[in-house]
Design a protein around this motif. Structure first.
Motif, PDB file in Angstrom:
ATOM      1  N   HIS A  45       1.051  -1.205   0.151  1.00 43.51           N
ATOM      2  CA  HIS A  45      -0.077  -0.043  -0.083  1.00 43.51           C
ATOM      3  C   HIS A  45       0.904   1.234   0.104  1.00 43.51           C
ATOM      4  CE1 HIS A  45      -4.130  -1.254  -0.006  1.00 43.51           C
ATOM      5  NE2 HIS A  45      -3.953  -2.050   0.949  1.00 43.51           N
ATOM      6  N   TRP A  46       0.383   2.267  -0.614  1.00 44.13           N
ATOM      7  CA  TRP A  46       0.964   3.526  -0.424  1.00 44.13           C
ATOM      8  C   TRP A  46       0.319   4.510   0.754  1.00 44.13           C
ATOM      9  CZ3 TRP A  46       1.210   5.200  -6.557  1.00 44.13           C
ATOM     10  CH2 TRP A  46       2.104   4.501  -6.944  1.00 44.13           C
ATOM     11  N   VAL A  77       1.028  -6.824  -5.217  1.00 41.47           N
ATOM     12  CA  VAL A  77       1.299  -5.557  -5.871  1.00 41.47           C
ATOM     13  C   VAL A  77      -0.030  -4.852  -6.575  1.00 41.47           C
ATOM     14  CG1 VAL A  77       2.443  -4.430  -8.182  1.00 41.47           C
ATOM     15  CG2 VAL A  77       3.721  -5.752  -6.508  1.00 41.47           C
ATOM     16  N   LEU A  78      -0.257  -3.694  -6.164  1.00 40.22           N
ATOM     17  CA  LEU A  78      -1.147  -2.999  -6.636  1.00 40.22           C
ATOM     18  C   LEU A  78      -1.075  -2.315  -8.322  1.00 40.22           C
ATOM     19  CD1 LEU A  78      -2.172  -1.038  -3.527  1.00 40.22           C
ATOM     20  CD2 LEU A  78      -3.034  -3.104  -4.303  1.00 40.22           C
ATOM     21  N   ILE A 108      -6.063  -5.140  -8.053  1.00 37.17           N
ATOM     22  CA  ILE A 108      -6.669  -3.796  -8.661  1.00 37.17           C
ATOM     23  C   ILE A 108      -6.564  -2.713  -7.650  1.00 37.17           C
ATOM     24  CG2 ILE A 108      -7.932  -5.064 -10.794  1.00 37.17           C
ATOM     25  CD1 ILE A 108     -10.414  -4.052  -8.885  1.00 37.17           C
ATOM     26  N   GLY A 109      -6.524  -3.054  -6.434  1.00 35.02           N
ATOM     27  CA  GLY A 109      -6.545  -2.078  -5.237  1.00 35.02           C
ATOM     28  C   GLY A 109      -7.985  -1.447  -5.132  1.00 35.02           C
ATOM     29  N   TYR A 110      -7.933  -0.316  -4.197  1.00 38.33           N
ATOM     30  CA  TYR A 110      -9.332   0.142  -3.940  1.00 38.33           C
ATOM     31  C   TYR A 110      -9.299   1.615  -3.197  1.00 38.33           C
ATOM     32  CZ  TYR A 110      -8.101  -2.179   0.456  1.00 38.33           C
ATOM     33  OH  TYR A 110      -7.149  -2.620   1.561  1.00 38.33           O
ATOM     34  N   ARG A 125      -9.202   0.815 -13.021  1.00 35.85           N
ATOM     35  CA  ARG A 125      -8.435  -0.077 -12.511  1.00 35.85           C
ATOM     36  C   ARG A 125      -8.540  -1.233 -13.168  1.00 35.85           C
ATOM     37  NH1 ARG A 125     -11.256  -1.011  -6.707  1.00 35.85           N
ATOM     38  NH2 ARG A 125     -12.912  -1.062  -8.259  1.00 35.85           N
ATOM     39  N   VAL A 126      -9.504  -1.956 -13.639  1.00 35.81           N
ATOM     40  CA  VAL A 126      -9.430  -3.351 -14.340  1.00 35.81           C
ATOM     41  C   VAL A 126      -8.646  -3.196 -15.571  1.00 35.81           C
ATOM     42  CG1 VAL A 126     -10.905  -4.831 -15.502  1.00 35.81           C
ATOM     43  CG2 VAL A 126     -11.344  -4.331 -13.115  1.00 35.81           C
ATOM     44  N   PRO A 127      -9.307  -2.234 -16.488  1.00 38.23           N
ATOM     45  CA  PRO A 127      -8.379  -2.244 -17.838  1.00 38.23           C
ATOM     46  C   PRO A 127      -6.740  -1.572 -17.557  1.00 38.23           C
ATOM     47  CG  PRO A 127     -10.018  -0.458 -17.519  1.00 38.23           C
ATOM     48  CD  PRO A 127     -10.218  -1.122 -16.372  1.00 38.23           C
ATOM     49  N   ARG A 128      -6.700  -0.793 -16.337  1.00 39.61           N
ATOM     50  CA  ARG A 128      -5.426  -0.736 -16.457  1.00 39.61           C
ATOM     51  C   ARG A 128      -4.488  -2.033 -16.061  1.00 39.61           C
ATOM     52  NH1 ARG A 128      -4.151   5.119 -15.121  1.00 39.61           N
ATOM     53  NH2 ARG A 128      -2.204   4.449 -13.792  1.00 39.61           N
ATOM     54  N   LEU A 129      -5.220  -2.876 -15.296  1.00 36.15           N
ATOM     55  CA  LEU A 129      -4.550  -4.368 -14.779  1.00 36.15           C
ATOM     56  C   LEU A 129      -4.200  -5.045 -16.347  1.00 36.15           C
ATOM     57  CD1 LEU A 129      -4.622  -6.336 -11.895  1.00 36.15           C
ATOM     58  CD2 LEU A 129      -5.560  -7.260 -13.872  1.00 36.15           C
TER      59      LEU A 129
END
Length: 331
Positions: A45-46, A77-78, A108-110, A125-129
């Motif tokens: 996490h950041w 990893v996010l 994907i993170g949240y 999130r999903v398309p970036r992943l």
């Protein structure tokens, strides 16, 4: 069944320098290595104040020479936060550092704060992943890559070296929704079921994964799991200790708005019962619960220990006892 050790639990003391805790983590890894654990895992996490989340690639690189034959896993990893070219290079580097023992766990993170830091929203999130995984797989072939996506563009790119594992290190996708499970079945090597998914929902997750793998023609794939564990003298005591330790996690995840409408119910509410999602009890109790998990075809459990002692020596003894009474007795 294989057993992995979640390492962040050993790096949470805000009263001590982080480097001292990392030095102790090396000793913890020696115990895990010699006791039969199959993997160590570091999350991400950041901007996590007031909690502590050291970054996974750097910690795992430090531990690579200390971990024997154990696998090193980013858990997770996010991926939507990162440039896929950088991740592809980091993965290939770490895979060589550990001589082919690396597994890339992604999700994907949240958290809005993290996504906002890279100009993304939850809908991105999903398309970036998925774009990132497509680019990384192409780069890992060692061939020249040109890719034009919605989020990422790569032109005439060719890595100077490829990962030690071919065609690439295993990719596990963290899952706590039907969509994530099916996505992992299509584009990854394993479904990595999140820790707060209740035991009662495992059957549905497993069925969805197998259905999607069959529909995609991808073979059986792999089912893996993360799970909270409280190991102790008896089930009642261990469950009480886990409930107390989990309270701070419930608070953190609720403030981070972890639960989403598309997810399965995840056990992060203040009234959540650890028995619904965590392994609790003595060696025999734990073996019985792990056996029930194995019946679903799950062959790896990454464990977060919720009732760790405070001192380094006591923690070593705790892990050694768990290994003797659970890992070495597991089929």
């Amino acid at each position: 069944m294989e057993f992995g050790l979640y390492l962040r639990s050993f790096l949470t003391d805000r009263t001590r320098p982080l480097y001292e805790q990392i030095d102790e983590l090396v000793e913890i890894c020696h115990v895990a290595r010699d006791s039969g654990f199959s993997a160590v895992t570091m999350p991400q996490h950041w901007v996590s104040h007031p909690t502590i989340w050291p970054q996974p690639f750097q910690i795992l690189a430090r531990l690579a020479p200390e971990t024997g034959d154990m696998r090193l896993l980013t858990g997770i990893v996010l991926l939507p936060l990162h440039n896929p070219v950088q991740v592809a290079e980091d993965v290939a580097t770490l895979d060589h550092l550990c001589r082919g023992r690396f597994t890339l766990g992604v999700g994907i993170g949240y958290r809005e704060t993290e996504l906002g830091a890279v100009g993304a929203t939850r809908r991105d999130r999903v398309p970036r992943l998925t774009e990132s995984i497509e680019i990384m797989k192409q780069l890992w072939t060692g061939e020249e890559v040109t890719y034009e996506g919605r989020y990422w563009s790569v032109r005439d790119a060719k890595m100077g070296f490829t990962p030690m594992q071919q065609p690439h290190p295993p990719i596990w996708i963290a899952c706590q929704s039907d969509g994530a499970v099916r996505r992992s079945a299509r584009i990854a090597d394993a479904c990595y079921i999140a820790p707060q998914v209740g035991f009662n929902d495992l059957g549905a997750v497993v069925d969805a994964y197998r259905e999607e793998r069959a529909a995609s023609g991808n073979g059986p794939g792999r089912l893996t799991l993360t799970r909270g564990v409280a190991y102790g003298k008896d089930k009642a005591t261990a469950a009480t200790e886990a409930q107390e330790a989990a309270a701070s996690s419930y608070k953190m995840y609720s403030t981070w708005n972890m639960q989403e409408d598309t997810m399965l119910k995840i056990n992060i509410d203040s009234d959540s019962k650890v028995e619904d999602w965590a392994i609790t009890g003595n060696g025999d109790d734990c073996l019985e619960q792990f056996a029930a998990i194995a019946e679903h075809g799950i062959d790896y459990v990454g464990m977060t220990f919720y009732n760790l002692p405070k001192t380094l020596e006591a923690r070593k003894e705790y892990l050694q006892s768990f290994a003797e009474n659970v890992i070495r007795r597991s089929p």
